[in-house]
Scaffold this motif. Structure first.
Motif, mmCIF file in Angstrom:
data_model
loop_
_atom_site.group_PDB
_atom_site.id
_atom_site.type_symbol
_atom_site.label_atom_id
_atom_site.label_comp_id
_atom_site.label_asym_id
_atom_site.label_seq_id
_atom_site.Cartn_x
_atom_site.Cartn_y
_atom_site.Cartn_z
ATOM 1 N N ILE A 86 55.918 41.630 41.313
ATOM 2 C CA ILE A 86 56.271 42.920 40.704
ATOM 3 C C ILE A 86 55.114 43.905 40.841
ATOM 4 O O ILE A 86 55.306 45.074 41.206
ATOM 5 N N LEU A 87 53.905 43.444 40.571
ATOM 6 C CA LEU A 87 52.733 44.321 40.683
ATOM 7 C C LEU A 87 52.498 44.738 42.126
ATOM 8 O O LEU A 87 52.139 45.889 42.409
ATOM 9 N N LYS A 88 52.694 43.798 43.044
ATOM 10 C CA LYS A 88 52.486 44.115 44.463
ATOM 11 C C LYS A 88 53.519 45.141 44.949
ATOM 12 O O LYS A 88 53.178 46.112 45.638
ATOM 13 N N ASN A 89 54.781 44.934 44.572
ATOM 14 C CA ASN A 89 55.833 45.857 44.993
ATOM 15 C C ASN A 89 55.652 47.235 44.361
ATOM 16 O O ASN A 89 55.925 48.258 44.999
ATOM 17 N N SER A 90 55.196 47.264 43.115
ATOM 18 C CA SER A 90 54.965 48.549 42.453
ATOM 19 C C SER A 90 53.828 49.314 43.106
ATOM 20 O O SER A 90 53.792 50.553 43.086
ATOM 21 N N SER A 91 52.902 48.563 43.700
ATOM 22 C CA SER A 91 51.765 49.188 44.374
ATOM 23 C C SER A 91 52.103 49.607 45.790
ATOM 24 O O SER A 91 51.309 50.284 46.458
ATOM 25 N N LYS A 92 53.281 49.163 46.269
ATOM 26 C CA LYS A 92 53.770 49.509 47.612
ATOM 27 C C LYS A 92 52.783 49.079 48.696
ATOM 28 O O LYS A 92 52.452 49.841 49.615
ATOM 29 N N VAL A 93 52.291 47.839 48.577
ATOM 30 C CA VAL A 93 51.411 47.276 49.598
ATOM 31 C C VAL A 93 51.996 45.949 50.047
ATOM 32 O O VAL A 93 52.723 45.281 49.305
ATOM 33 N N LEU A 104 43.694 39.202 40.161
ATOM 34 C CA LEU A 104 45.033 39.442 39.641
ATOM 35 C C LEU A 104 45.715 38.136 39.230
ATOM 36 O O LEU A 104 46.310 38.026 38.159
ATOM 37 N N ARG A 105 45.615 37.139 40.093
ATOM 38 C CA ARG A 105 46.240 35.841 39.780
ATOM 39 C C ARG A 105 45.583 35.201 38.559
ATOM 40 O O ARG A 105 46.259 34.560 37.743
ATOM 41 N N SER A 106 44.301 35.402 38.412
ATOM 42 C CA SER A 106 43.583 34.835 37.278
ATOM 43 C C SER A 106 44.010 35.484 35.967
ATOM 44 O O SER A 106 44.286 34.795 34.974
ATOM 45 N N LEU A 107 44.080 36.822 35.956
ATOM 46 C CA LEU A 107 44.451 37.511 34.710
ATOM 47 C C LEU A 107 45.912 37.250 34.358
ATOM 48 O O LEU A 107 46.264 37.140 33.172
ATOM 49 N N ILE A 108 46.772 37.123 35.367
ATOM 50 C CA ILE A 108 48.181 36.809 35.099
ATOM 51 C C ILE A 108 48.296 35.430 34.451
ATOM 52 O O ILE A 108 49.030 35.239 33.481
ATOM 53 N N ARG A 139 45.279 45.707 32.418
ATOM 54 C CA ARG A 139 44.200 45.002 33.119
ATOM 55 C C ARG A 139 44.327 45.177 34.633
ATOM 56 O O ARG A 139 43.313 45.285 35.341
ATOM 57 N N PHE A 140 45.548 45.233 35.122
ATOM 58 C CA PHE A 140 45.756 45.427 36.558
ATOM 59 C C PHE A 140 45.243 46.799 36.996
ATOM 60 O O PHE A 140 44.558 46.933 38.028
ATOM 61 N N LEU A 141 45.566 47.825 36.214
ATOM 62 C CA LEU A 141 45.132 49.176 36.568
ATOM 63 C C LEU A 141 43.623 49.336 36.479
ATOM 64 O O LEU A 141 43.043 50.240 37.108
ATOM 65 N N SER A 142 42.957 48.469 35.719
ATOM 66 C CA SER A 142 41.498 48.546 35.612
ATOM 67 C C SER A 142 40.789 47.975 36.848
ATOM 68 O O SER A 142 39.629 48.298 37.103
ATOM 69 N N TYR A 150 51.582 53.853 34.462
ATOM 70 C CA TYR A 150 51.455 52.732 33.523
ATOM 71 C C TYR A 150 52.790 52.399 32.858
ATOM 72 O O TYR A 150 53.202 51.232 32.810
ATOM 73 N N LYS A 151 53.489 53.406 32.341
ATOM 74 C CA LYS A 151 54.746 53.168 31.632
ATOM 75 C C LYS A 151 55.800 52.577 32.560
ATOM 76 O O LYS A 151 56.564 51.684 32.168
ATOM 77 N N PHE A 152 55.852 53.074 33.801
ATOM 78 C CA PHE A 152 56.815 52.549 34.770
ATOM 79 C C PHE A 152 56.506 51.091 35.083
ATOM 80 O O PHE A 152 57.402 50.256 35.204
#
Length: 223
Positions: A86-93, A104-108, A139-142, A150-152
């Motif tokens: 979800i995070l990867k797709n939202s980032s469009k990469v 990212l995998r660690s914080l998840i 945490r991802f945005l940081s 963020y809200k989306f």
């Protein structure tokens, strides 16, 4: 021992099957009467169970109880993988760089462990999922340099991860009874329960009529 509901249901079913056997025999007799010049004027003999009263002795083996199955609210591997996607797709990469991916995998994984503990200890799944989504998004945005909504991001996490959370399951264990005669003989009379059961027959028959459109309708109605 047997379940009380299954035992009583089996008795009622057996009586219904006895009625079926009787009706089939009545049908056979009716066909013979129809072929006889005199018997065709006779009433067809038919068994009718107007009121069947039964006294059933049983002894209680185990009382009914409800218990919760071992609760596993989420499949961690699937949940973590879906969150990452979800995070990867939202980032469009297509993929994150190695450093971002590892962080990212660690914080998840950390947040998923917290979520799982909260879900096991409490009932409000939506509240804890929302907290999980907000913490992960923050945490991802940081650590991700590109600016994202963020809200989306929180909304995407909530809507896509909600189906992956299982609810607690309560299993109902039926009352079990002892019904075998040789076992009941070994039990003190004061510990035996006499179940009084009355079966009232309400037969059904097909009723055919013509509706306003001239169509023939058949309904199964009480006799």
């Amino acid at each position: 021992m047997v379940n009380l509901n299954e035992y009583l249901g089996g008795i009622a079913t057996s009586i219904a099957e006895a009625r079926l056997m009787s009706d089939l025999k009545s049908l056979e007799i009716a066909e013979k009467f129809a072929k006889h010049n005199l018997l065709k004027h006779f009433t067809i003999p038919r068994f009718k169970a107007q009121n069947v009263e039964l006294t059933i002795p049983v002894a209680i083996g185990e009382l009914s109880s409800d218990y919760e199955k071992d609760y596993e609210p989420i499949n961690n591997i699937e949940f973590n993988s879906q969150t990452y996607t979800i995070l990867k797709n939202s980032s469009k990469v297509n993929t994150f760089d190695r450093k971002t991916s590892t962080l990212l995998r660690s914080l998840i994984a950390e947040e998923t462990d917290i979520l799982e503990k909260n879900l096991k200890a409490n009932q409000n799944n939506e509240e804890f999922l929302d907290q999980f989504s907000m913490r992960v998004a923050e945490r991802f945005l940081s650590i991700y340099p590109k600016k994202l909504d963020y809200k989306f991001l929180v909304k995407q996490l909530n809507s896509n991860l909600k189906p992956l959370i299982s609810s607690k399951q309560v299993v109902k264990q039926n009352t079990k009874v002892i019904v075998e005669a040789h076992k009941l003989n070994e039990i003190k009379p004061e510990n035996i329960i006499q179940i009084k059961m009355t079966l009232n027959e309400e037969g059904m028959e097909w009723y055919t009529s013509e509706n306003d459109n001239g169509e023939i309708e058949s309904k199964l109605l009480p006799e």
